[in-house]
Motif scaffolding. Structure first.
Motif, PDB file in Angstrom:
ATOM      1  N   ILE A 175       0.861  -1.190   0.000  1.00  0.00           N
ATOM      2  CA  ILE A 175       0.000   0.000   0.000  1.00  0.00           C
ATOM      3  C   ILE A 175       0.892   1.234   0.000  1.00  0.00           C
ATOM      4  CG2 ILE A 175      -1.614   1.361   1.382  1.00  0.00           C
ATOM      5  CD1 ILE A 175      -2.812  -1.264   2.351  1.00  0.00           C
ATOM      6  N   GLU A 176       0.560   2.163  -0.882  1.00  0.00           N
ATOM      7  CA  GLU A 176       1.270   3.438  -0.966  1.00  0.00           C
ATOM      8  C   GLU A 176       0.273   4.540  -0.631  1.00  0.00           C
ATOM      9  OE1 GLU A 176       3.559   3.501  -4.903  1.00  0.00           O
ATOM     10  OE2 GLU A 176       1.988   1.972  -5.140  1.00  0.00           O
ATOM     11  N   LYS A 177       0.690   5.456   0.248  1.00  0.00           N
ATOM     12  CA  LYS A 177      -0.206   6.549   0.603  1.00  0.00           C
ATOM     13  C   LYS A 177       0.593   7.719   1.150  1.00  0.00           C
ATOM     14  CE  LYS A 177      -1.248   4.391   5.097  1.00  0.00           C
ATOM     15  NZ  LYS A 177      -2.329   3.820   5.920  1.00  0.00           N
ATOM     16  N   THR A 178      -0.045   8.878   1.131  1.00  0.00           N
ATOM     17  CA  THR A 178       0.504  10.055   1.791  1.00  0.00           C
ATOM     18  C   THR A 178      -0.419  10.371   2.951  1.00  0.00           C
ATOM     19  OG1 THR A 178       1.454  10.906  -0.253  1.00  0.00           O
ATOM     20  CG2 THR A 178       1.145  12.481   1.547  1.00  0.00           C
ATOM     21  N   ARG A 179       0.151  10.486   4.133  1.00  0.00           N
ATOM     22  CA  ARG A 179      -0.635  10.819   5.324  1.00  0.00           C
ATOM     23  C   ARG A 179      -0.493  12.306   5.610  1.00  0.00           C
ATOM     24  NH1 ARG A 179      -0.736   6.965  10.235  1.00  0.00           N
ATOM     25  NH2 ARG A 179      -2.293   6.083   8.826  1.00  0.00           N
ATOM     26  N   HIS A 180      -1.636  12.942   5.785  1.00  0.00           N
ATOM     27  CA  HIS A 180      -1.695  14.364   6.130  1.00  0.00           C
ATOM     28  C   HIS A 180      -2.234  14.481   7.547  1.00  0.00           C
ATOM     29  CE1 HIS A 180      -1.090  15.387   1.883  1.00  0.00           C
ATOM     30  NE2 HIS A 180      -1.906  14.387   1.626  1.00  0.00           N
ATOM     31  N   ILE A 181      -1.603  15.315   8.356  1.00  0.00           N
ATOM     32  CA  ILE A 181      -2.026  15.537   9.734  1.00  0.00           C
ATOM     33  C   ILE A 181      -2.726  16.896   9.811  1.00  0.00           C
ATOM     34  CG2 ILE A 181      -1.290  15.762  12.137  1.00  0.00           C
ATOM     35  CD1 ILE A 181      -0.793  12.951  10.905  1.00  0.00           C
ATOM     36  N   VAL A 182      -3.954  16.868  10.329  1.00  0.00           N
ATOM     37  CA  VAL A 182      -4.746  18.087  10.492  1.00  0.00           C
ATOM     38  C   VAL A 182      -5.239  18.151  11.939  1.00  0.00           C
ATOM     39  CG1 VAL A 182      -6.895  19.260   9.835  1.00  0.00           C
ATOM     40  CG2 VAL A 182      -5.492  18.147   8.079  1.00  0.00           C
ATOM     41  N   ILE A 183      -5.043  19.297  12.578  1.00  0.00           N
ATOM     42  CA  ILE A 183      -5.598  19.531  13.907  1.00  0.00           C
ATOM     43  C   ILE A 183      -6.922  20.266  13.707  1.00  0.00           C
ATOM     44  CG2 ILE A 183      -5.237  20.561  16.184  1.00  0.00           C
ATOM     45  CD1 ILE A 183      -3.107  18.435  15.361  1.00  0.00           C
ATOM     46  N   TYR A 184      -7.995  19.683  14.245  1.00  0.00           N
ATOM     47  CA  TYR A 184      -9.317  20.300  14.141  1.00  0.00           C
ATOM     48  C   TYR A 184      -9.965  20.187  15.513  1.00  0.00           C
ATOM     49  CZ  TYR A 184     -13.925  21.538  12.396  1.00  0.00           C
ATOM     50  OH  TYR A 184     -15.122  22.172  12.187  1.00  0.00           O
ATOM     51  N   GLY A 185     -10.377  21.325  16.050  1.00  0.00           N
ATOM     52  CA  GLY A 185     -10.884  21.321  17.414  1.00  0.00           C
ATOM     53  C   GLY A 185      -9.753  20.870  18.321  1.00  0.00           C
ATOM     54  N   ILE A 233      -7.738  -3.569   1.862  1.00  0.00           N
ATOM     55  CA  ILE A 233      -7.400  -2.987   0.552  1.00  0.00           C
ATOM     56  C   ILE A 233      -6.038  -3.437   0.043  1.00  0.00           C
ATOM     57  CG2 ILE A 233      -8.942  -1.014   0.802  1.00  0.00           C
ATOM     58  CD1 ILE A 233      -6.442   0.710   1.340  1.00  0.00           C
ATOM     59  N   SER A 234      -5.269  -4.115   0.903  1.00  0.00           N
ATOM     60  CA  SER A 234      -4.002  -4.666   0.404  1.00  0.00           C
ATOM     61  C   SER A 234      -4.257  -5.930  -0.426  1.00  0.00           C
ATOM     62  CB  SER A 234      -3.055  -4.985   1.567  1.00  0.00           C
ATOM     63  OG  SER A 234      -3.461  -6.131   2.265  1.00  0.00           O
ATOM     64  N   THR A 235      -5.451  -6.519  -0.293  1.00  0.00           N
ATOM     65  CA  THR A 235      -5.794  -7.705  -1.098  1.00  0.00           C
ATOM     66  C   THR A 235      -6.973  -7.444  -2.020  1.00  0.00           C
ATOM     67  OG1 THR A 235      -7.186  -8.565   0.686  1.00  0.00           O
ATOM     68  CG2 THR A 235      -4.914  -9.337   0.618  1.00  0.00           C
ATOM     69  N   ASN A 236      -7.737  -6.393  -1.745  1.00  0.00           N
ATOM     70  CA  ASN A 236      -8.920  -6.025  -2.544  1.00  0.00           C
ATOM     71  C   ASN A 236      -8.836  -4.541  -2.868  1.00  0.00           C
ATOM     72  OD1 ASN A 236     -10.587  -8.634  -2.144  1.00  0.00           O
ATOM     73  ND2 ASN A 236     -10.008  -8.032  -0.085  1.00  0.00           N
ATOM     74  N   PRO A 237      -7.968  -4.158  -3.778  1.00  0.00           N
ATOM     75  CA  PRO A 237      -7.704  -2.728  -4.007  1.00  0.00           C
ATOM     76  C   PRO A 237      -8.932  -1.962  -4.505  1.00  0.00           C
ATOM     77  CG  PRO A 237      -6.647  -4.059  -5.691  1.00  0.00           C
ATOM     78  CD  PRO A 237      -7.192  -5.012  -4.669  1.00  0.00           C
ATOM     79  N   PHE A 238      -8.937  -0.691  -4.179  1.00  0.00           N
ATOM     80  CA  PHE A 238     -10.009   0.226  -4.515  1.00  0.00           C
ATOM     81  C   PHE A 238     -10.310   0.250  -6.018  1.00  0.00           C
ATOM     82  CE2 PHE A 238     -11.503   4.751  -5.041  1.00  0.00           C
ATOM     83  CZ  PHE A 238     -12.684   4.606  -4.339  1.00  0.00           C
TER      84      PHE A 238
END
Length: 155
Positions: free
Chosen positions: A86-96, A147-152
């Motif tokens: 799995i390849e992804k970009t993680r974004h960190i958002v502070i909300y409340g 999703i590592s075995t059943n991709p989107f």
């Protein structure tokens, strides 16, 4: 250690305007059994090994153990993983008063955006940002191990 979190789908990428930090993640599964998963992950130049237990009925709580490992060992372990990485970009958002981790998937899961927020307890009420579409907590279709075995791209 118990992990208590809720998962959501994002309806758009307006969260990018609020992102505090972003990083690349590659991860694979050495074991993706429903009873437990064993994950290898690289996050920028760090490596991690994580074991997660089975979720409770609501899907919000499960055992999680994570240990940082040498990056080069994580790279080697990724070669042993099931199916694909799995390849992804993680974004960190502070909300409340909460930290939202937004994963924008790439490769075979491109187009999928999942938001996770950790809670103090299962019944904690949180304020959701307007870029949240719907809750998917407990829906295994949105678990990374699924999703590592059943991709989107195949949905």
């Amino acid at each position: 250690m118990l992990e208590i979190e809720r998962k959501y789908k994002a309806k758009n990428t307006t969260f990018l305007n609020e992102t505090k930090i972003s990083f690349k993640i590659n991860q694979g599964y050495l074991n993706s059994s429903p009873e437990r998963t064993v994950r290898v992950r690289t996050k920028d130049n760090k490596g991690f090994l994580t074991i997660k237990g089975k979720s409770n009925l609501s899907g919000t709580t499960r055992f999680e153990w994570e240990k940082e490992i040498p990056f080069d060992e994580a790279i080697e372990l990724l070669k042993l993983c099931e199916d694909f990485i799995i390849e992804k970009t993680r974004h960190i958002v502070i909300y409340g008063n909460k930290t939202f981790e937004i994963d924008v998937f790439e490769g075979k899961n491109k187009g999928l955006i999942i938001v996770e927020v950790e809670l103090e307890n299962e019944n904690e009420t949180i304020e959701l940002p307007d870029w949240i579409e719907e809750e998917v907590t407990g829906d295994i279709k949105y678990y990374n191990s699924y999703i590592s075995t059943n991709p989107f791209c195949n949905w």
